[in-house]
Design a protein around this motif. Sequence first.
Motif, mmCIF file in Angstrom:
data_model
loop_
_atom_site.group_PDB
_atom_site.id
_atom_site.type_symbol
_atom_site.label_atom_id
_atom_site.label_comp_id
_atom_site.label_asym_id
_atom_site.label_seq_id
_atom_site.Cartn_x
_atom_site.Cartn_y
_atom_site.Cartn_z
ATOM 1 N N TRP A 164 0.827 -1.201 0.000
ATOM 2 C CA TRP A 164 0.000 0.000 0.000
ATOM 3 C C TRP A 164 0.873 1.268 0.000
ATOM 4 O O TRP A 164 0.632 2.200 -0.755
ATOM 5 C CB TRP A 164 -0.924 -0.009 1.227
ATOM 6 N N ARG A 165 1.925 1.278 0.864
ATOM 7 C CA ARG A 165 2.837 2.416 0.907
ATOM 8 C C ARG A 165 3.551 2.607 -0.434
ATOM 9 O O ARG A 165 3.679 3.727 -0.936
ATOM 10 C CB ARG A 165 3.880 2.228 2.011
ATOM 11 N N ASP A 166 4.020 1.497 -1.024
ATOM 12 C CA ASP A 166 4.697 1.578 -2.321
ATOM 13 C C ASP A 166 3.761 2.100 -3.411
ATOM 14 O O ASP A 166 4.156 2.924 -4.241
ATOM 15 C CB ASP A 166 5.250 0.210 -2.732
ATOM 16 N N ALA A 167 2.522 1.634 -3.389
ATOM 17 C CA ALA A 167 1.558 2.074 -4.404
ATOM 18 C C ALA A 167 1.261 3.565 -4.251
ATOM 19 O O ALA A 167 1.229 4.304 -5.242
ATOM 20 C CB ALA A 167 0.272 1.259 -4.298
ATOM 21 N N THR A 168 1.065 4.014 -3.011
ATOM 22 C CA THR A 168 0.789 5.439 -2.809
ATOM 23 C C THR A 168 2.014 6.290 -3.173
ATOM 24 O O THR A 168 1.872 7.374 -3.749
ATOM 25 C CB THR A 168 0.351 5.737 -1.366
ATOM 26 N N ALA A 169 3.214 5.787 -2.867
ATOM 27 C CA ALA A 169 4.432 6.521 -3.234
ATOM 28 C C ALA A 169 4.564 6.604 -4.757
ATOM 29 O O ALA A 169 4.940 7.655 -5.305
ATOM 30 C CB ALA A 169 5.665 5.852 -2.624
ATOM 31 N N ASP A 170 4.245 5.508 -5.449
ATOM 32 C CA ASP A 170 4.296 5.521 -6.916
ATOM 33 C C ASP A 170 3.288 6.511 -7.494
ATOM 34 O O ASP A 170 3.593 7.244 -8.437
ATOM 35 C CB ASP A 170 4.017 4.119 -7.472
ATOM 36 N N ILE A 171 2.099 6.524 -6.907
ATOM 37 C CA ILE A 171 1.071 7.454 -7.387
ATOM 38 C C ILE A 171 1.522 8.897 -7.156
ATOM 39 O O ILE A 171 1.377 9.747 -8.036
ATOM 40 C CB ILE A 171 -0.284 7.171 -6.696
#
Length: 136
Positions: free
Chosen positions: A40-47
């Motif tokens: 979830w953290r990685d996805a939000t950082a990518d976004i």
Amino acid sequence: MGFSEILFVAVIAIIVLGPEKLPDAMRDLGRLFIKIKKMWRDATADIRRELELEEMKTEMEEYKKQLQELQNKVSGEVNDIKSSLTSLDELTATGNTRDFSDMISSNEKKMDNIKCKMENEGKNNEKLEKNENKEK
């Protein structure tokens, strides 16, 4: 989830898994939650990175447009300067090939005419002064 719901799920897990397998299942469940949080953290950082990249792209496009406008303006000014330099070169070339003796002689004639007029006016003024003196 409230405390009573968590207690209900724990009781069901003890009944289904048994007391021997429950600690391993809880460890696996904890690891699964950690992996989900990390994803979830990685996805939000990518976004966030993608959004920042989009903002940077739009900013870059704006700067590119401004730079293009400035370049066009400078090019126009350079062309104006070049055209004025060309016309000065043409005038100089024309001036170098032209015979100025005609202009000089016409100017001399004009100067002679002006001198004659001035002399005539001077004579007329003298006559007027003499006439005024006679009348007195």
